[in-house]
Design a protein around this motif. Structure first.
Motif, PDB file in Angstrom:
ATOM      1  N   GLU A  82      -1.514   2.680  -5.148  1.00  0.00           N
ATOM      2  CA  GLU A  82      -1.121   4.061  -4.826  1.00  0.00           C
ATOM      3  C   GLU A  82      -2.322   4.986  -5.007  1.00  0.00           C
ATOM      4  OE1 GLU A  82       1.375   6.037  -3.609  1.00  0.00           O
ATOM      5  OE2 GLU A  82       0.004   7.681  -4.103  1.00  0.00           O
ATOM      6  N   LYS A  85       6.606  24.590   0.893  1.00  0.00           N
ATOM      7  CA  LYS A  85       7.916  24.775   0.247  1.00  0.00           C
ATOM      8  C   LYS A  85       7.728  25.713  -0.942  1.00  0.00           C
ATOM      9  CE  LYS A  85      11.950  22.175  -1.387  1.00  0.00           C
ATOM     10  NZ  LYS A  85      12.584  20.872  -1.581  1.00  0.00           N
ATOM     11  N   GLY A 109       7.883   2.377   5.536  1.00  0.00           N
ATOM     12  CA  GLY A 109       7.774   3.837   5.486  1.00  0.00           C
ATOM     13  C   GLY A 109       8.869   4.436   6.335  1.00  0.00           C
ATOM     14  N   THR A 110       9.308   5.617   5.970  1.00  0.00           N
ATOM     15  CA  THR A 110      10.462   6.227   6.642  1.00  0.00           C
ATOM     16  C   THR A 110      10.268   6.351   8.143  1.00  0.00           C
ATOM     17  OG1 THR A 110      12.047   8.046   6.544  1.00  0.00           O
ATOM     18  CG2 THR A 110       9.718   8.650   6.282  1.00  0.00           C
ATOM     19  N   VAL A 135       0.857  -1.184   0.000  1.00  0.00           N
ATOM     20  CA  VAL A 135       0.000   0.000   0.000  1.00  0.00           C
ATOM     21  C   VAL A 135       0.896   1.238   0.000  1.00  0.00           C
ATOM     22  CG1 VAL A 135      -1.860   1.234   1.174  1.00  0.00           C
ATOM     23  CG2 VAL A 135      -1.758  -1.274   1.284  1.00  0.00           C
ATOM     24  N   GLY A 142       6.028   8.317  -6.001  1.00  0.00           N
ATOM     25  CA  GLY A 142       7.037   9.193  -5.371  1.00  0.00           C
ATOM     26  C   GLY A 142       6.617   9.745  -4.027  1.00  0.00           C
ATOM     27  N   SER A 192       9.456   4.105  -0.139  1.00  0.00           N
ATOM     28  CA  SER A 192       9.505   2.875   0.669  1.00  0.00           C
ATOM     29  C   SER A 192       8.670   1.768   0.036  1.00  0.00           C
ATOM     30  CB  SER A 192       9.028   3.142   2.100  1.00  0.00           C
ATOM     31  OG  SER A 192       7.698   3.598   2.094  1.00  0.00           O
ATOM     32  N   GLY A 193       7.481   2.093  -0.467  1.00  0.00           N
ATOM     33  CA  GLY A 193       6.621   1.085  -1.081  1.00  0.00           C
ATOM     34  C   GLY A 193       7.250   0.531  -2.349  1.00  0.00           C
ATOM     35  N   VAL A 246      -6.409   3.019  -1.004  1.00  0.00           N
ATOM     36  CA  VAL A 246      -6.890   1.883  -0.208  1.00  0.00           C
ATOM     37  C   VAL A 246      -7.811   2.411   0.886  1.00  0.00           C
ATOM     38  CG1 VAL A 246      -6.146   0.095   1.422  1.00  0.00           C
ATOM     39  CG2 VAL A 246      -4.925   0.420  -0.739  1.00  0.00           C
ATOM     40  N   GLY A 255      12.651   9.501   8.825  1.00  0.00           N
ATOM     41  CA  GLY A 255      12.103  10.765   8.322  1.00  0.00           C
ATOM     42  C   GLY A 255      12.707  11.186   6.993  1.00  0.00           C
ATOM     43  N   TYR A 256      13.762  10.493   6.569  1.00  0.00           N
ATOM     44  CA  TYR A 256      14.463  10.869   5.337  1.00  0.00           C
ATOM     45  C   TYR A 256      14.264   9.787   4.260  1.00  0.00           C
ATOM     46  CZ  TYR A 256      16.696  14.637   7.913  1.00  0.00           C
ATOM     47  OH  TYR A 256      16.907  15.787   8.641  1.00  0.00           O
ATOM     48  N   ILE A 311      -7.684   4.197   7.075  1.00  0.00           N
ATOM     49  CA  ILE A 311      -8.002   2.919   6.413  1.00  0.00           C
ATOM     50  C   ILE A 311      -8.780   2.056   7.413  1.00  0.00           C
ATOM     51  CG2 ILE A 311      -7.015   0.836   5.375  1.00  0.00           C
ATOM     52  CD1 ILE A 311      -4.557   2.523   4.574  1.00  0.00           C
ATOM     53  N   GLY A 337      11.037  16.041  -1.092  1.00  0.00           N
ATOM     54  CA  GLY A 337      12.371  15.667  -0.627  1.00  0.00           C
ATOM     55  C   GLY A 337      13.422  15.941  -1.687  1.00  0.00           C
ATOM     56  N   GLN A 338      14.579  16.437  -1.245  1.00  0.00           N
ATOM     57  CA  GLN A 338      15.521  17.020  -2.190  1.00  0.00           C
ATOM     58  C   GLN A 338      16.965  16.574  -1.967  1.00  0.00           C
ATOM     59  OE1 GLN A 338      15.225  21.267  -1.898  1.00  0.00           O
ATOM     60  NE2 GLN A 338      17.025  21.675  -3.130  1.00  0.00           N
ATOM     61  N   TRP A 339      17.453  16.683  -0.705  1.00  0.00           N
ATOM     62  CA  TRP A 339      18.889  16.542  -0.495  1.00  0.00           C
ATOM     63  C   TRP A 339      19.298  15.119  -0.164  1.00  0.00           C
ATOM     64  CZ3 TRP A 339      16.765  21.126   1.815  1.00  0.00           C
ATOM     65  CH2 TRP A 339      17.206  22.313   1.222  1.00  0.00           C
ATOM     66  N   PRO A 394       2.162   7.019   5.593  1.00  0.00           N
ATOM     67  CA  PRO A 394       2.548   7.612   6.877  1.00  0.00           C
ATOM     68  C   PRO A 394       1.593   7.167   7.985  1.00  0.00           C
ATOM     69  CG  PRO A 394       2.511   9.270   5.131  1.00  0.00           C
ATOM     70  CD  PRO A 394       1.938   8.017   4.542  1.00  0.00           C
TER      71      PRO A 394
HETATM   72  C1  LIG Z   1       8.994  19.421   1.410  1.00  0.00           C
HETATM   73  C2  LIG Z   1       9.766  18.189   1.796  1.00  0.00           C
HETATM   74  C3  LIG Z   1      11.133  18.250   1.867  1.00  0.00           C
HETATM   75  C4  LIG Z   1      11.864  17.125   2.248  1.00  0.00           C
HETATM   76  N1  LIG Z   1      13.225  17.178   2.200  1.00  0.00           N
HETATM   77  C5  LIG Z   1      13.948  16.037   2.316  1.00  0.00           C
HETATM   78  C6  LIG Z   1      15.319  16.012   1.980  1.00  0.00           C
HETATM   79  O1  LIG Z   1      15.878  17.018   1.549  1.00  0.00           O
HETATM   80  N2  LIG Z   1      15.990  14.830   2.111  1.00  0.00           N
HETATM   81  C7  LIG Z   1      15.379  13.686   2.558  1.00  0.00           C
HETATM   82  O2  LIG Z   1      16.034  12.643   2.660  1.00  0.00           O
HETATM   83  N3  LIG Z   1      14.056  13.693   2.862  1.00  0.00           N
HETATM   84  C8  LIG Z   1      13.328  14.823   2.715  1.00  0.00           C
HETATM   85  N4  LIG Z   1      11.984  14.817   2.937  1.00  0.00           N
HETATM   86  C9  LIG Z   1      11.363  13.595   3.484  1.00  0.00           C
HETATM   87  C10 LIG Z   1      11.248  12.502   2.419  1.00  0.00           C
HETATM   88  O3  LIG Z   1      10.666  13.029   1.255  1.00  0.00           O
HETATM   89  C11 LIG Z   1      10.414  11.363   2.984  1.00  0.00           C
HETATM   90  O4  LIG Z   1      11.066  10.871   4.137  1.00  0.00           O
HETATM   91  C12 LIG Z   1      10.245  10.164   2.040  1.00  0.00           C
HETATM   92  O5  LIG Z   1       9.955  10.561   0.737  1.00  0.00           O
HETATM   93  C13 LIG Z   1       9.136   9.276   2.613  1.00  0.00           C
HETATM   94  O6  LIG Z   1       8.909   8.162   1.779  1.00  0.00           O
HETATM   95  P1  LIG Z   1       7.846   7.047   2.217  1.00  0.00           P
HETATM   96  O7  LIG Z   1       7.743   6.101   1.102  1.00  0.00           O
HETATM   97  O8  LIG Z   1       8.188   6.551   3.559  1.00  0.00           O
HETATM   98  O9  LIG Z   1       6.476   7.865   2.420  1.00  0.00           O
HETATM   99  P2  LIG Z   1       5.595   8.629   1.324  1.00  0.00           P
HETATM  100  O10 LIG Z   1       6.489   9.293   0.347  1.00  0.00           O
HETATM  101  O11 LIG Z   1       4.668   9.490   2.090  1.00  0.00           O
HETATM  102  O12 LIG Z   1       4.819   7.484   0.566  1.00  0.00           O
HETATM  103  C14 LIG Z   1       3.573   6.989   0.993  1.00  0.00           C
HETATM  104  C15 LIG Z   1       2.709   6.788  -0.243  1.00  0.00           C
HETATM  105  O13 LIG Z   1       1.462   6.257   0.176  1.00  0.00           O
HETATM  106  C16 LIG Z   1       0.434   6.868  -0.595  1.00  0.00           C
HETATM  107  N5  LIG Z   1      -0.808   6.729   0.158  1.00  0.00           N
HETATM  108  C17 LIG Z   1      -1.234   7.409   1.248  1.00  0.00           C
HETATM  109  N6  LIG Z   1      -2.426   6.941   1.663  1.00  0.00           N
HETATM  110  C18 LIG Z   1      -2.762   5.933   0.818  1.00  0.00           C
HETATM  111  C19 LIG Z   1      -3.872   5.042   0.721  1.00  0.00           C
HETATM  112  N7  LIG Z   1      -4.886   5.084   1.591  1.00  0.00           N
HETATM  113  N8  LIG Z   1      -3.888   4.145  -0.290  1.00  0.00           N
HETATM  114  C20 LIG Z   1      -2.868   4.058  -1.180  1.00  0.00           C
HETATM  115  N9  LIG Z   1      -1.801   4.879  -1.131  1.00  0.00           N
HETATM  116  C21 LIG Z   1      -1.738   5.793  -0.137  1.00  0.00           C
HETATM  117  C22 LIG Z   1       0.907   8.286  -0.764  1.00  0.00           C
HETATM  118  O14 LIG Z   1       0.281   8.921  -1.853  1.00  0.00           O
HETATM  119  C23 LIG Z   1       2.402   8.085  -0.982  1.00  0.00           C
HETATM  120  O15 LIG Z   1       2.712   7.926  -2.339  1.00  0.00           O
HETATM  121  C24 LIG Z   1      11.210  15.918   2.575  1.00  0.00           C
HETATM  122  C25 LIG Z   1       9.830  15.853   2.493  1.00  0.00           C
HETATM  123  C26 LIG Z   1       9.106  16.954   2.081  1.00  0.00           C
HETATM  124  C27 LIG Z   1       7.624  16.834   1.920  1.00  0.00           C
END
Ligand SMILES: Cc1cc2nc3c(=O)[nH]c(=O)nc-3n(C[C@H](O)[C@H](O)[C@H](O)COP(=O)(O)OP(=O)(O)OC[C@H]3O[C@@H](n4cnc5c(N)ncnc54)[C@H](O)[C@@H]3O)c2cc1C
Length: 461
Positions: A32, A294, A429-430, A8, A38, A13-14, A234, A438-439, A270, A58-60, A263
């Motif tokens: 998704e 941002k 998830g992060t 999901v 992304g 991470s997914g 979902v 968180g990254y 859900i 996320g950028q750096w 997250p």
């Molecule tokens: C503005 C900003 C700046 C950042 N800067 C940095 C940085 O410079 N460097 C860094 O390392 N990190 C940075 N981060 C943090 C980084 O982007 C995140 O830690 C990382 O992308 C998290 O990935 P994830 O897969 O754990 O979560 P997510 O990217 O949140 O992925 C979860 C996915 O689940 C989907 N989803 C949610 N609910 C449902 C549902 N019910 N059914 C199906 N899909 C669902 C979402 O659409 C999403 O695609 C930043 C984040 C932001 C927003």
């Protein structure tokens, strides 16, 4: 069973979870909610300069984020350094100063105060158990106070306290009063140290991916092909020893196991049947996200460089506390026009400022942002050729960023449920990462961990 695993969320991470399981031969489907992959990484064209792209999420990448560096390398993605050796700016209590390197110029007494506080904080960090923060020596006492309480007790100068508070907003996108001290310590150690998280050259803001971070998710998704189903939020998960039934508005997917990578705060949206155990429900309800808008202000050239400025600035005047240069590098091998990319400043509205500014009009936010920028780099900042903003708190499928934080009491009372599977339901998830929580790096390692966890419980593919 239709499939082995349903993942999901198609954030980093997914996608990594699905990538690793698919490579081992398992039959995986990724659902998704958004119409793109992304998640919290998202790259868009620069307004009026579509040949260049900016990261609105996320950028750096830091030099010690090994999981992320390996993944970038795998897809041939290159980076450029954020630090260009020019002067940064710091503005505290009306005094604007230039400095070079990692140490902001904030006056000798305040600097000594910050130095001793960072030393004390790092010593506490070193005690944190990254795999089980609740098992850290003295965890209950550390978790019973806020980061703000610690700042008040351990810093004597007002400028020193401001430094920590601005640093807290830059890292957690919320005020120090909202954070458990144990969480601030865990998160900092998970990313090496608090000062490392604030640092550009050599730290968490070391480098930027040429062409944008979202390419990572795009490459991962390309490898997964039609296993990734977009626009599939979902809504419900039925789970039991026989497997899972995962429902979206239009689809029903059956699998042996599921890995939920959304997250924690969004998991509460859900419907699980049977309901999740109370301790799991409690931890996800106690993990709110920070708040960030941002903003990118685009100019004909990076004019601040003519004054020897790097574009990096931090200060206590709202609504923007942190600014960086986001000018893309000139495109090599391109035509003469490409030798001069537009100048771009990226400004972060964070925490309470973001929640307040979200209620303003776009024009009001733009004016407020460029006024802060002008205070740093001069009046030319008042007239950007375009302005782009992304309010992550308003995003239905994220509801804030950069990551989730835990208030006092949460780690020690319910934190142990964060990664623990509930029968055939696994978590990634992060927010579940032990390194770089968180990254993006943490998102990758959490996906790898979840893939190992699931594969160990499934018959070999
Ligand atoms: C503005 C900003 C700046 C950042 N800067 C940095 C940085 O410079 N460097 C860094 O390392 N990190 C940075 N981060 C943090 C980084 O982007 C995140 O830690 C990382 O992308 C998290 O990935 P994830 O897969 O754990 O979560 P997510 O990217 O949140 O992925 C979860 C996915 O689940 C989907 N989803 C949610 N609910 C449902 C549902 N019910 N059914 C199906 N899909 C669902 C979402 O659409 C999403 O695609 C930043 C984040 C932001 C927003």
């Amino acid at each position: 069973m239709q499939h082995d695993i349903v993942v999901v969320g198609a954030g980093v991470s997914g996608l990594v979870t699905a990538d690793r399981l698919t490579t081992q031969g398992y039959d995986v489907v990724v659902l998704e909610a958004r119409d793109r992959v992304g998640g919290r990484t998202h790259t868009v064209p620069v307004p009026d300069h579509p040949e260049y792209r900016i990261d609105v999420g996320g950028q750096w990448v830091g030099p010690d984020q090994r999981a992320l560096l390996a993944e970038l390398d795998r897809f041939g993605l290159t980076t450029h350094d954020q630090d260009d050796g020019r002067d940064a700016l710091v503005s505290l209590r009306g005094s604007l100063r230039r400095y070079r390197g990692d140490t902001p110029k904030i006056g000798a007494v305040a600097l000594a105060d910050v130095g001793q506080a960072l030393w004390r904080f790092d010593r506490l960090c070193a005690r944190v158990d990254l795999d089980a923060p609740w098992a850290t020596p003295d965890a209950v006492r550390l978790d019973a106070q806020t980061f703000e309480t610690w700042i008040r007790r351990n810093l004597r100068t007002s400028q020193g306290r401001d430094f920590f508070r601005i640093g807290c907003e830059a890292v957690f996108a919320t005020t120090s009063a909202n954070l458990s001290l144990l969480h601030a310590l865990f998160y900092s150690r998970s990313g090496t140290s608090f000062s490392h998280l604030l640092t550009t050259g050599g730290g968490a803001q070391h480098a930027v991916v040429d062409g944008g971070m979202a390419q990572l998710a795009e490459h991962l998704a390309a490898g997964l092909g039609d296993r990734v189903r977009l626009s599939s939020p979902v809504t419900a998960v039925e789970h039991g020893p026989g497997g899972v039934v995962v429902r979206t508005g239009a689809d029903v997917v059956r699998a042996r196991r599921t890995v939920v990578t959304v997250p924690p705060a969004l998991v509460a949206g859900i419907a699980f049947a049977p309901p999740l155990p109370p301790v799991r429900d409690a931890v996800q309800r106690r993990m709110p996200h920070g708040s960030v808008i941002k903003c990118h202000a685009v100019y004909p050239t990076p004019f601040w460089r003519e004054d020897g400025l790097s574009g990096e600035a931090a200060g206590d005047t709202g609504p923007v506390k942190v600014v960086f240069d986001a000018t893309p590098p000139a495109r090599s091998g391109a035509g003469p026009d490409d030798a001069s990319p537009p100048g771009i400043l990226v400004a972060f509205i964070e925490g309470a400022d973001a929640l307040e500014a979200a209620a303003w009009t776009l024009e009001q936010r733009k004016n407020a942002v460029v006024r802060v920028l002008a205070g740093y780099v001069g009046d030319r900042a008042l007239s950007p050729t375009s302005f782009n903003e992304q309010d992550w708190t308003a995003e239905e499928w994220t509801r804030g960023c950069y990551g989730a934080h835990l208030p006092p009491g949460a780690w020690t009372q319910v934190g142990r449920a964060l990664r623990e599977p509930v029968g055939v339901v696994h978590w990634a998830g992060t927010e579940t990462a032990t390194r770089w929580c968180g990254y993006i790096d943490g998102a990758i390692s959490s996906g790898e961990r979840a893939a190992r966890e699931v594969a160990a419980l499934l018959p070999e593919a």
